[in-house]
Scaffold this motif. Sequence first.
Motif, PDB file in Angstrom:
ATOM      1  N   VAL A  66      32.976  72.312 -24.235  1.00 48.57           N
ATOM      2  CA  VAL A  66      33.422  73.908 -25.041  1.00 48.57           C
ATOM      3  C   VAL A  66      33.037  74.854 -25.984  1.00 48.57           C
ATOM      4  CG1 VAL A  66      34.478  73.391 -26.983  1.00 48.57           C
ATOM      5  CG2 VAL A  66      34.438  71.277 -26.303  1.00 48.57           C
ATOM      6  N   ASN A  67      33.573  75.352 -25.265  1.00 45.82           N
ATOM      7  CA  ASN A  67      33.408  77.261 -25.464  1.00 45.82           C
ATOM      8  C   ASN A  67      31.554  77.432 -24.956  1.00 45.82           C
ATOM      9  OD1 ASN A  67      36.006  78.481 -26.193  1.00 45.82           O
ATOM     10  ND2 ASN A  67      35.078  77.246 -27.845  1.00 45.82           N
ATOM     11  N   GLY A  68      31.456  76.429 -23.278  1.00 46.87           N
ATOM     12  CA  GLY A  68      30.189  75.781 -22.954  1.00 46.87           C
ATOM     13  C   GLY A  68      28.901  75.675 -23.430  1.00 46.87           C
ATOM     14  N   GLU A  69      29.730  74.678 -24.673  1.00 45.47           N
ATOM     15  CA  GLU A  69      28.791  73.884 -25.361  1.00 45.47           C
ATOM     16  C   GLU A  69      28.522  72.303 -24.632  1.00 45.47           C
ATOM     17  OE1 GLU A  69      27.811  74.361 -29.938  1.00 45.47           O
ATOM     18  OE2 GLU A  69      28.983  75.979 -29.671  1.00 45.47           O
ATOM     19  N   PRO A  70      27.763  71.956 -24.505  1.00 48.09           N
ATOM     20  CA  PRO A  70      27.443  70.472 -23.940  1.00 48.09           C
ATOM     21  C   PRO A  70      28.028  69.493 -25.813  1.00 48.09           C
ATOM     22  CG  PRO A  70      25.778  70.539 -24.117  1.00 48.09           C
ATOM     23  CD  PRO A  70      26.196  72.205 -24.540  1.00 48.09           C
ATOM     24  N   ALA A  71      29.708  69.113 -25.005  1.00 46.83           N
ATOM     25  CA  ALA A  71      30.849  68.116 -25.959  1.00 46.83           C
ATOM     26  C   ALA A  71      30.868  66.558 -25.766  1.00 46.83           C
ATOM     27  CB  ALA A  71      31.889  69.203 -26.012  1.00 46.83           C
ATOM     28  N   GLY A  72      30.530  66.387 -24.409  1.00 49.76           N
ATOM     29  CA  GLY A  72      30.930  64.662 -23.812  1.00 49.76           C
ATOM     30  C   GLY A  72      30.309  64.528 -22.703  1.00 49.76           C
ATOM     31  N   LEU A  73      30.420  63.000 -22.386  1.00 50.52           N
ATOM     32  CA  LEU A  73      29.663  62.658 -21.825  1.00 50.52           C
ATOM     33  C   LEU A  73      29.848  61.412 -21.560  1.00 50.52           C
ATOM     34  CD1 LEU A  73      26.879  62.315 -19.444  1.00 50.52           C
ATOM     35  CD2 LEU A  73      25.713  61.815 -21.308  1.00 50.52           C
ATOM     36  N   VAL A  74      30.190  61.045 -19.871  1.00 50.32           N
ATOM     37  CA  VAL A  74      30.763  60.350 -19.026  1.00 50.32           C
ATOM     38  C   VAL A  74      28.873  59.236 -18.328  1.00 50.32           C
ATOM     39  CG1 VAL A  74      32.001  57.545 -18.349  1.00 50.32           C
ATOM     40  CG2 VAL A  74      32.761  59.939 -20.144  1.00 50.32           C
ATOM     41  N   ARG A  86      35.743  45.176  -2.888  1.00 55.77           N
ATOM     42  CA  ARG A  86      36.136  46.836  -2.733  1.00 55.77           C
ATOM     43  C   ARG A  86      34.914  47.639  -3.885  1.00 55.77           C
ATOM     44  NH1 ARG A  86      41.450  47.990  -3.799  1.00 55.77           N
ATOM     45  NH2 ARG A  86      41.440  49.896  -4.225  1.00 55.77           N
ATOM     46  N   PRO A  87      34.367  48.613  -4.104  1.00 55.39           N
ATOM     47  CA  PRO A  87      33.130  49.114  -5.079  1.00 55.39           C
ATOM     48  C   PRO A  87      34.678  49.175  -6.626  1.00 55.39           C
ATOM     49  CG  PRO A  87      34.611  50.663  -3.381  1.00 55.39           C
ATOM     50  CD  PRO A  87      34.383  49.401  -3.104  1.00 55.39           C
ATOM     51  N   LEU A  88      33.657  49.399  -7.317  1.00 56.33           N
ATOM     52  CA  LEU A  88      34.176  49.636  -9.033  1.00 56.33           C
ATOM     53  C   LEU A  88      33.114  50.562  -9.128  1.00 56.33           C
ATOM     54  CD1 LEU A  88      32.520  47.610 -11.713  1.00 56.33           C
ATOM     55  CD2 LEU A  88      33.309  45.852  -9.802  1.00 56.33           C
ATOM     56  N   VAL A  89      33.604  51.076 -10.242  1.00 56.58           N
ATOM     57  CA  VAL A  89      33.001  52.129 -11.522  1.00 56.58           C
ATOM     58  C   VAL A  89      32.821  50.828 -12.760  1.00 56.58           C
ATOM     59  CG1 VAL A  89      32.832  53.475 -12.651  1.00 56.58           C
ATOM     60  CG2 VAL A  89      33.531  53.925 -10.217  1.00 56.58           C
ATOM     61  N   ASN A  90      31.833  51.208 -13.286  1.00 57.80           N
ATOM     62  CA  ASN A  90      31.306  50.580 -14.820  1.00 57.80           C
ATOM     63  C   ASN A  90      30.974  52.215 -15.658  1.00 57.80           C
ATOM     64  OD1 ASN A  90      29.164  49.706 -16.273  1.00 57.80           O
ATOM     65  ND2 ASN A  90      30.861  48.679 -16.687  1.00 57.80           N
ATOM     66  N   ILE A  91      31.396  51.774 -15.961  1.00 60.02           N
ATOM     67  CA  ILE A  91      31.381  52.934 -17.648  1.00 60.02           C
ATOM     68  C   ILE A  91      30.322  52.923 -17.960  1.00 60.02           C
ATOM     69  CG2 ILE A  91      32.611  54.494 -18.942  1.00 60.02           C
ATOM     70  CD1 ILE A  91      35.358  54.711 -17.287  1.00 60.02           C
ATOM     71  N   HIS A  92      28.595  53.059 -18.462  1.00 60.11           N
ATOM     72  CA  HIS A  92      28.077  52.557 -18.725  1.00 60.11           C
ATOM     73  C   HIS A  92      28.256  53.325 -20.900  1.00 60.11           C
ATOM     74  CE1 HIS A  92      24.379  50.515 -19.951  1.00 60.11           C
ATOM     75  NE2 HIS A  92      24.021  51.776 -19.884  1.00 60.11           N
ATOM     76  N   ASP A  93      28.093  54.395 -20.220  1.00 57.96           N
ATOM     77  CA  ASP A  93      28.481  55.093 -21.840  1.00 57.96           C
ATOM     78  C   ASP A  93      29.318  56.484 -21.823  1.00 57.96           C
ATOM     79  OD1 ASP A  93      24.985  54.991 -22.599  1.00 57.96           O
ATOM     80  OD2 ASP A  93      24.899  55.832 -20.684  1.00 57.96           O
ATOM     81  N   VAL A  94      30.184  56.485 -23.090  1.00 59.74           N
ATOM     82  CA  VAL A  94      31.095  57.677 -23.422  1.00 59.74           C
ATOM     83  C   VAL A  94      30.644  57.718 -24.632  1.00 59.74           C
ATOM     84  CG1 VAL A  94      33.524  58.215 -23.628  1.00 59.74           C
ATOM     85  CG2 VAL A  94      32.968  55.915 -21.905  1.00 59.74           C
ATOM     86  N   ALA A  95      31.138  59.498 -24.281  1.00 61.54           N
ATOM     87  CA  ALA A  95      30.022  60.405 -25.872  1.00 61.54           C
ATOM     88  C   ALA A  95      30.689  61.328 -26.164  1.00 61.54           C
ATOM     89  CB  ALA A  95      28.588  60.291 -25.859  1.00 61.54           C
ATOM     90  N   VAL A  96      31.661  61.586 -27.361  1.00 61.59           N
ATOM     91  CA  VAL A  96      31.431  63.014 -27.334  1.00 61.59           C
ATOM     92  C   VAL A  96      31.123  63.208 -28.992  1.00 61.59           C
ATOM     93  CG1 VAL A  96      33.751  64.002 -28.456  1.00 61.59           C
ATOM     94  CG2 VAL A  96      33.915  62.364 -26.233  1.00 61.59           C
ATOM     95  N   MET A  97      30.129  64.369 -28.431  1.00 58.74           N
ATOM     96  CA  MET A  97      29.471  65.480 -30.212  1.00 58.74           C
ATOM     97  C   MET A  97      30.747  64.909 -31.556  1.00 58.74           C
ATOM     98  SD  MET A  97      26.915  65.296 -28.111  1.00 58.74           S
ATOM     99  CE  MET A  97      25.273  66.604 -29.887  1.00 58.74           C
ATOM    100  N   LYS A  98      29.901  64.850 -33.046  1.00 58.95           N
ATOM    101  CA  LYS A  98      30.980  64.287 -33.752  1.00 58.95           C
ATOM    102  C   LYS A  98      31.226  66.100 -33.545  1.00 58.95           C
ATOM    103  CE  LYS A  98      28.757  62.360 -37.331  1.00 58.95           C
ATOM    104  NZ  LYS A  98      28.319  61.066 -37.724  1.00 58.95           N
ATOM    105  N   ALA A  99      30.913  67.727 -33.412  1.00 61.03           N
ATOM    106  CA  ALA A  99      31.722  68.427 -33.956  1.00 61.03           C
ATOM    107  C   ALA A  99      33.066  68.899 -32.846  1.00 61.03           C
ATOM    108  CB  ALA A  99      30.305  69.631 -33.690  1.00 61.03           C
ATOM    109  N   PHE A 100      32.624  67.668 -31.544  1.00 61.02           N
ATOM    110  CA  PHE A 100      33.730  68.239 -30.696  1.00 61.02           C
ATOM    111  C   PHE A 100      35.429  67.096 -30.770  1.00 61.02           C
ATOM    112  CE2 PHE A 100      30.264  71.007 -29.538  1.00 61.02           C
ATOM    113  CZ  PHE A 100      30.904  72.117 -29.138  1.00 61.02           C
ATOM    114  N   ARG A 101      35.005  66.358 -31.251  1.00 66.73           N
ATOM    115  CA  ARG A 101      36.387  64.832 -31.627  1.00 66.73           C
ATOM    116  C   ARG A 101      37.356  65.628 -32.079  1.00 66.73           C
ATOM    117  NH1 ARG A 101      32.000  60.917 -34.157  1.00 66.73           N
ATOM    118  NH2 ARG A 101      30.416  61.023 -32.017  1.00 66.73           N
ATOM    119  N   GLY A 102      38.302  64.813 -31.708  1.00 68.21           N
ATOM    120  CA  GLY A 102      39.932  65.171 -32.271  1.00 68.21           C
ATOM    121  C   GLY A 102      40.513  66.155 -31.080  1.00 68.21           C
ATOM    122  N   LEU A 103      39.807  66.431 -29.791  1.00 68.59           N
ATOM    123  CA  LEU A 103      39.875  67.830 -29.483  1.00 68.59           C
ATOM    124  C   LEU A 103      40.896  66.724 -27.355  1.00 68.59           C
ATOM    125  CD1 LEU A 103      37.573  70.557 -29.515  1.00 68.59           C
ATOM    126  CD2 LEU A 103      39.701  70.002 -30.016  1.00 68.59           C
TER     127      LEU A 103
END
Length: 164
Positions: A66-74, A86-103
């Motif tokens: 967000v505006n060039g700042e790292p804000a989220g990760l999966v 068939r293959p599947l995808v397991n999501i191991h981590d979902v993270a949104v930095m506190k300052a960018f939550r709600g977007l």
Amino acid sequence: MEEAKDILVLQASYTNPVHAEAICHVLNGYAEDPMGIGRPLAPEVLLHLPEELAKRPYAFSVLAFVNGEPAGLVNCFEGFSTFACRPLVNIHDVAVMKAFRGLGLSQQMLRKVEDIARQRGCCKITLEVLEGNAVAQASYARFGFSAGMFDPEHGRMLFWTKFL
């Protein structure tokens, strides 16, 4: 008037120094959160994580800036469904930095994960969520996730762990 947000969601390159730093920054923020482990990651983890992920051909990560700042990760890992062959995808981590939550970043990152999963011919996407994390559960439900189950008579799938 609120400042416009420039949001960029992309598949990370583990060898790109900006992406590698962003992965470590957001994952460490997630680790420090009460829904993580409540403390920062060990320095050696942060030092080696991107290179270790890069060694795993079935790993991929999605980043949000967000505006060039790292804000989220999966962080994701491809697995295999023997029932679907068939293959599947397991999501191991979902993270949104506190300052960018709600977007809406988690929804945008999950869309990117789904696009990658479809490109890989995957049959499903799986994830684990803490029982007490109602906010994350609502986000996942909004995206179309539900409790894993084959037959309601046998109940929901449970995620168990044995530490080594």
